[in-house]
Design an enzyme around this catalytic site. Sequence first.
Site, PDB file in Angstrom:
ATOM      1  N   ASP A 177       0.908   1.199  -3.404  1.00 30.33           N
ATOM      2  CA  ASP A 177       1.237   2.376  -2.590  1.00 30.33           C
ATOM      3  C   ASP A 177       2.724   2.490  -2.273  1.00 30.33           C
ATOM      4  OD1 ASP A 177      -1.476   2.534  -2.604  1.00 30.33           O
ATOM      5  OD2 ASP A 177      -1.767   1.977  -0.513  1.00 30.33           O
ATOM      6  N   ARG A 194     -11.213  -7.278   1.525  1.00 27.54           N
ATOM      7  CA  ARG A 194     -10.539  -6.578   2.624  1.00 27.54           C
ATOM      8  C   ARG A 194     -10.973  -7.075   4.004  1.00 27.54           C
ATOM      9  NH1 ARG A 194      -7.418  -2.500   0.880  1.00 27.54           N
ATOM     10  NH2 ARG A 194      -7.943  -1.363  -1.007  1.00 27.54           N
ATOM     11  N   GLY A 247      -6.303  -4.111  -2.053  1.00 31.06           N
ATOM     12  CA  GLY A 247      -6.453  -3.512  -3.380  1.00 31.06           C
ATOM     13  C   GLY A 247      -5.626  -4.243  -4.423  1.00 31.06           C
ATOM     14  N   GLU A 278      -6.839   3.412 -12.783  1.00 31.09           N
ATOM     15  CA  GLU A 278      -6.241   3.286 -14.130  1.00 31.09           C
ATOM     16  C   GLU A 278      -4.967   2.450 -14.103  1.00 31.09           C
ATOM     17  OE1 GLU A 278      -7.234   5.929 -12.593  1.00 31.09           O
ATOM     18  OE2 GLU A 278      -8.484   7.150 -13.891  1.00 31.09           O
ATOM     19  N   ASP A 316       0.329  -3.839   4.030  1.00 34.32           N
ATOM     20  CA  ASP A 316       0.689  -3.840   5.458  1.00 34.32           C
ATOM     21  C   ASP A 316      -0.432  -4.432   6.317  1.00 34.32           C
ATOM     22  OD1 ASP A 316      -0.742  -1.586   4.665  1.00 34.32           O
ATOM     23  OD2 ASP A 316       0.066  -0.309   6.217  1.00 34.32           O
ATOM     24  N   ASP A 317      -1.671  -4.042   6.052  1.00 36.57           N
ATOM     25  CA  ASP A 317      -2.771  -4.563   6.873  1.00 36.57           C
ATOM     26  C   ASP A 317      -2.973  -6.064   6.634  1.00 36.57           C
ATOM     27  OD1 ASP A 317      -3.436  -2.216   8.220  1.00 36.57           O
ATOM     28  OD2 ASP A 317      -4.667  -1.506   6.557  1.00 36.57           O
ATOM     29  N   TYR A 337      -5.562  25.393 -19.299  1.00 39.16           N
ATOM     30  CA  TYR A 337      -6.038  24.749 -18.061  1.00 39.16           C
ATOM     31  C   TYR A 337      -4.909  24.478 -17.079  1.00 39.16           C
ATOM     32  CZ  TYR A 337     -10.337  23.540 -20.578  1.00 39.16           C
ATOM     33  OH  TYR A 337     -11.502  23.572 -21.280  1.00 39.16           O
ATOM     34  N   LYS A 350       2.586  -6.899  -1.355  1.00 37.18           N
ATOM     35  CA  LYS A 350       1.814  -6.318  -2.457  1.00 37.18           C
ATOM     36  C   LYS A 350       1.310  -4.940  -2.075  1.00 37.18           C
ATOM     37  CE  LYS A 350      -2.010  -5.580  -1.997  1.00 37.18           C
ATOM     38  NZ  LYS A 350      -3.398  -5.277  -1.649  1.00 37.18           N
ATOM     39  N   THR A 351       1.305  -4.007  -2.915  1.00 32.89           N
ATOM     40  CA  THR A 351       0.537  -2.762  -2.864  1.00 32.89           C
ATOM     41  C   THR A 351       1.172  -1.743  -3.795  1.00 32.89           C
ATOM     42  OG1 THR A 351      -0.358  -0.900  -1.616  1.00 32.89           O
ATOM     43  CG2 THR A 351       1.656  -1.843  -0.709  1.00 32.89           C
ATOM     44  N   ARG A 386      -4.028   0.132 -11.340  1.00 35.90           N
ATOM     45  CA  ARG A 386      -3.917  -1.005 -10.409  1.00 35.90           C
ATOM     46  C   ARG A 386      -3.991  -2.369 -11.091  1.00 35.90           C
ATOM     47  NH1 ARG A 386      -7.450  -0.327  -5.048  1.00 35.90           N
ATOM     48  NH2 ARG A 386      -8.998  -1.211  -6.438  1.00 35.90           N
TER      49      ARG A 386
HETATM   50  P1  FBP Z   1      -3.838  -1.732  -0.564  1.00 40.01           P
HETATM   51  O1  FBP Z   1      -3.123  -1.147   0.603  1.00 40.01           O
HETATM   52  O2  FBP Z   1      -4.872  -2.699  -0.184  1.00 40.01           O
HETATM   53  O3  FBP Z   1      -2.873  -2.293  -1.555  1.00 40.01           O
HETATM   54  O4  FBP Z   1      -4.582  -0.518  -1.244  1.00 40.01           O
HETATM   55  C1  FBP Z   1      -4.228   0.096  -2.416  1.00 40.01           C
HETATM   56  C2  FBP Z   1      -5.202   1.187  -2.777  1.00 40.01           C
HETATM   57  O5  FBP Z   1      -5.194   1.279  -4.188  1.00 40.01           O
HETATM   58  C3  FBP Z   1      -4.926   2.543  -2.145  1.00 40.01           C
HETATM   59  O6  FBP Z   1      -3.983   3.290  -2.880  1.00 40.01           O
HETATM   60  C4  FBP Z   1      -6.291   3.174  -2.150  1.00 40.01           C
HETATM   61  O7  FBP Z   1      -6.434   4.179  -1.165  1.00 40.01           O
HETATM   62  C5  FBP Z   1      -7.192   2.011  -1.845  1.00 40.01           C
HETATM   63  O8  FBP Z   1      -6.533   0.866  -2.360  1.00 40.01           O
HETATM   64  C6  FBP Z   1      -8.557   2.132  -2.461  1.00 40.01           C
HETATM   65  O9  FBP Z   1      -9.250   0.974  -2.168  1.00 40.01           O
HETATM   66  P2  FBP Z   1     -10.724   0.659  -2.643  1.00 40.01           P
HETATM   67  O10 FBP Z   1     -10.696   0.610  -4.133  1.00 40.01           O
HETATM   68  O11 FBP Z   1     -11.030  -0.648  -2.010  1.00 40.01           O
HETATM   69  O12 FBP Z   1     -11.575   1.784  -2.150  1.00 40.01           O
END
Ligand code: FBP
Length: 560
Positions: free
Chosen positions: A206, A146, A82, A429, A176-177, A244, A203-204, A431
Site C-alpha cells: 500500500d 492478521r 497482507g 495479481e 502500520d497495524d 470498452y 512491509k505493505t 502481492r
Molecule cells: P497490509 O496492510 O496488511 O499490507 O495489506 C495489504 C492489502 O493488500 C491491502 O491493499 C488490501 O486492502 C488488503 O491487504 C486485503 O487483505 P485480505 O487479502 O486479507 O483481504
Amino acid sequence: MKTLSPLQIERLKYQPKLPECLQKGINSLELIEGSETESVRDQEQIKALFKNTYGKPVVTFKNSISLNASDVKNVGVILSGGQAPGGHNVIAGLYDALKQANPANKLYGFLGGPSGIIDGKYVEFNDEFINQYRNTGGFDIIGSGRTKLETEEQFQKSLNVCKKLGISAVVIIGGDDSNTNAALLAEWFVKNNTGIQVIGCPKTIDGDLKNEQIEISFGFDTATKTYAELIGNIQRDANSAKKYWHFIKIMGRSASHVALEAALQTQPNITLISEEVEEKKMSLESIINYMCDIIVKRADMGKNFGIAIIPEGLIEFIPEMKSMIANLNDIMASLESDPDFVNATTIRDKFDIVENRLDEANAKVYNSLPILIKGQLLADRDPHGNVQVSKIETEKLLIEMIETRLAELRSQGDYIGKFSAQSHFFGYEGRCAFPSNFDADYCYSLGYNAFALINFGLTGYLSSVRNLTAPASEWVAGGVPLTMMMNMEKRHGEMKPVIQKALVKLDGPVFKQLEENREDWAMNDRYLFPGAIQYFGPSCVCDITTCTLQLERAKSLINA
Ligand code: FBP
C-alpha cells in the site's frame, strides 16, 4: 516433470545488493545516535502508554574497524498482514546476518502470522530451507496472518514460547497495524523485564507506512510495476478494440499511493485520488459528473473507450460515505454480539437493523446504495477494526451510476456515444510477484539491518534503509523508534495508539505530476506500456524504482 520454472532457477542465483556500510559484515558496525524523538501527534497519551520505549533516538550505522564480538542469540520472525513481494528476502537477510554474527545463532519462523508466536507454532531455519526461497515472491515460507497482538494473555503466551526456545529478539515484518503490534509487544517485554527485543520491518504494497525516515515500505515497487504492466496491456486492448471503458480498481487500502503510482507509469484517461475527493469534498454525484464529462467529451471525438483508475479505498473518502461508514463501524462493533443481528436470516433483515441504528442522514445515504454495496459494507471488519475495502466493488458502483447518468444525458440530447464498461480489480495479481531487483535488494537489506539493530540491543525500532533512489551501495541503514510514528485513532469504537498511515499529499510532487497532466491524458491518448518487470539487462531498466520515490527525491533536493 519440472519442479522449478526457468525464471525460478535464475532468480535463486541472484545475489541481493547491500548498502556499503553493511557490506563489511555484521560485526564491524558502529551505531550513531540522533537526538530524542516525539510521536507525530498525541505526545502525552503515547508517552503515557509507552513509558519504557518512548522518545528513543533515530539511529544510523556506519562501518567500524573494530570487530564487535557477538553473543549467541536466538531470534524469532513473524510475517504479518497482507503479502508483499520480498518478504522472503527480509528473512534471508536476517538469517545471513545472524549466522554471520555467530554460526551458533538460531532463527525460528513463527507460522501463520502473529498467532504462531502465541500458539508456539514454529520452524527452525537452516541453509537448505532458506535457499529455496531467496528472491521469490509470496509469504509461503512460514505463512502470514492478521491476528492482533494486544492482550495481556497473548503477550504472556508469547513470552512463554520465547523462553522455551531461548529467543531474545522477535522481528515482526508488517504494515502500520502489525508494527503497532510490534510497538505494544516491545513495551510489554521491557515493562516485564523479559530482556526480549522487538524490531519491525516496513512491509505493505500500500505504500502508506512512510515518513521522513521510512521512504517506502517494501513490496510497493514490485506491486505497482505489476499493476502498471497489466494496465498497459489493457490500454493496448482498449486502443485496439475501441469499444470498452475499463474501470480498474487498484488495491492499496485507504491511501491512493498505489493507484497514483500505477497511473504515473501508464498515463490513463481518468485517475481518481481518494485524498483529493476528501479535500475537495466531492460527493458521489460530483465524481460521477466529473467522469461523465470526460466520457461525453471523448465520445464527441468518436472515442467510446478509455481507462479509469479507481483507488481501493475511494468509498471511505467521499464525505457522505465517510460519515456513514464511521457511524456504521461503531454500530457494527456493537452488533458483533447482538443475537438479532448475528442470527438474522436474510440480508434484508440485517439492512433493516443497521438502518434503524444509523443517524438519519447516514441512513439515507446507506439506503441510496445498490444492494450489492450495502451488503459488502456489512462484511466483517478486519481484526484491527478496518472496513475491508478490498471487498467493496466501488468500480461496479461507479459503472452503474455512470450508466444511469449517461442515459439521462442522452435523453436530454447531451450524449451521443456508446458506453460499454468492463470492471477489473487488481490486487492479488501483484502481492506475490517475484520481487523486482529493487525490492529484492531493499528487503534483503532491511532483514540484514534488523539483525544489526538487535545486535546493538535496541528494541521498539523499525528497520530503516534510506536514500533509495541512489544505487544500493549508497543506501543509509539504521532504525527509527516505532513510537515516533504513532498517534491515537478510533478502532472498534475505542481510541487506540496506532502508527499513523501516510496518505497521498496533495501538495506533494507525486500528485502534482498527475494534476499537471491529467487533462491532456483524458482527451489525448498518452498511454504508456511499461511491460513486464525486467530482472536482467541494463541496470537503468532493471533497477529503476518508482516515479513516487524519484519525484519525492527530486523535490527534496530542490528544497535542500
Ligand atoms: P497490509 O496492510 O496488511 O499490507 O495489506 C495489504 C492489502 O493488500 C491491502 O491493499 C488490501 O486492502 C488488503 O491487504 C486485503 O487483505 P485480505 O487479502 O486479507 O483481504
